[in-house]
Enzyme design. Structure first.
Site, PDB file in Angstrom:
ATOM      1  N   VAL A 189       0.864  -1.179   0.000  1.00 16.51           N
ATOM      2  CA  VAL A 189       0.000   0.000   0.000  1.00 16.51           C
ATOM      3  C   VAL A 189       0.900   1.229   0.000  1.00 16.51           C
ATOM      4  CG1 VAL A 189      -1.816   1.275   1.189  1.00 16.51           C
ATOM      5  CG2 VAL A 189      -1.778  -1.232   1.298  1.00 16.51           C
ATOM      6  N   CYS A 190       0.549   2.217  -0.807  1.00 13.78           N
ATOM      7  CA  CYS A 190       1.241   3.497  -0.810  1.00 13.78           C
ATOM      8  C   CYS A 190       2.738   3.299  -1.114  1.00 13.78           C
ATOM      9  CB  CYS A 190       1.002   4.198   0.529  1.00 13.78           C
ATOM     10  SG  CYS A 190       1.374   5.955   0.564  1.00 13.78           S
ATOM     11  N   THR A 191       3.616   3.906  -0.338  1.00 14.96           N
ATOM     12  CA  THR A 191       5.048   3.784  -0.596  1.00 14.96           C
ATOM     13  C   THR A 191       5.605   2.428  -0.182  1.00 14.96           C
ATOM     14  OG1 THR A 191       5.542   4.846   1.527  1.00 14.96           O
ATOM     15  CG2 THR A 191       5.469   6.262  -0.432  1.00 14.96           C
ATOM     16  N   ALA A 203      -2.190   2.281  -4.607  1.00 16.21           N
ATOM     17  CA  ALA A 203      -1.783   3.681  -4.544  1.00 16.21           C
ATOM     18  C   ALA A 203      -1.840   4.157  -3.091  1.00 16.21           C
ATOM     19  CB  ALA A 203      -2.664   4.518  -5.463  1.00 16.21           C
TER      20      ALA A 203
END
Length: 262
Positions: free
Chosen positions: A146-148, A197
């Site tokens: 998730v995300c970074t 993202a």
């Protein structure tokens, strides 16, 4: 007047209770019902591990956990380098890791959350975490981020030659520093790797993953169970449509909340 309120009564009206009992979703009246974690594991449901590391963003692990823990027979475990509470990027909250990476050799699903700059950079440089991620990935059914968290997967060498997504502000870095093609989607699947993202996209990714594991009907039922029907008050969640000044403010708010506890 005396009122007696049970969890079942709160969640189900009498008609709904009868339907669910008939379907086997809940025990009928008078049926003994006791189920511990050991019994859940015996059902053959997926073993799902969510990695925690200092400075992660709170919703990154907990949003998907809310979804994936509803999968039939699933066992969701928070894992970190050491057992115990692990603090978020803001420092205002912590989630408890029940297992250390030394105690976990195999998972059906691995999820790596993202973080602010401090947490992400530290995780990308943490060779113990990267080695463990690579080891788990070798036998996982699904490896997700998730995300970074996708930057952490990339640092572990798992995204070479693949398409992936990440937090919008990290897209250029992902492509310039690694052999990865960035795709601006809420989630991107490349083989058994699924990347999401930024932050809230983890819930979307988890529902998609739930459909791959248990089918669309179960995934839809989980979405209804958690009443995930987002209708945000502002149409400002997409970086593609955001004003540059709003982007600047968004990143400043993240940096200030992260650094203030660094």
């Amino acid at each position: 007047m005396t009122h007696s309120t049970s969890r079942r009564a709160v969640l189900c009206g009498s008609a709904a209770t009868a339907v669910l009992a008939a379907a086997g979703s809940i025990p009928a009246a008078g049926t003994a019902h006791a189920e511990g974690r050991g019994e859940r594991r015996a059902k053959g449901g997926p073993e799902i591990g969510i990695l925690l590391y200092d400075g992660y963003s709170l919703l990154d692990p907990t949003g998907p956990a809310e979804v994936l823990s509803r999968l039939p027979g699933a066992n969701v475990t928070m894992i970190a380098e050491r057992r115990g509470p692990v603090r978020t990027d803001t420092g205002d909250a912590a989630v408890v890791a029940d297992r250390s990476i030394a105690e976990v050799d195999r998972l059906d699903v691995l999820l790596v959350p993202g973080a602010g700059n401090r947490g992400t950079v530290a995780a990308m440089k943490n060779q113990a975490l990267l080695r463990w991620i690579r080891r788990i990935h070798r036998n996982s059914r699904w490896t997700t981020s998730v995300c970074t968290g996708s930057l952490v997967l990339a640092a572990a060498g798992l995204l070479d030659g693949r398409k992936a997504t990440t937090y919008w502000a990290s897209a250029d870095y992902l492509e310039s520093e690694f052999d990865v093609t960035y795709v601006a989607e809420r989630s991107v699947r490349s083989g058994k790797i699924i990347t999401a993202a930024g932050v809230s996209a983890g819930v979307d990714m988890a529902l998609y993953l739930a459909s791959l594991i248990a089918g669309d009907t179960t995934a839809k039922a989980i979405q209804l169970a958690i009443e995930y029907d987002p209708r945000p008050p502002f149409d400002s969640g997409s970086a593609a449509d955001a004003d540059p000044r709003l982007k600047e403010l968004a990143l400043r708010l993240l940096a200030e909340s992260d650094d203030s506890h660094g």
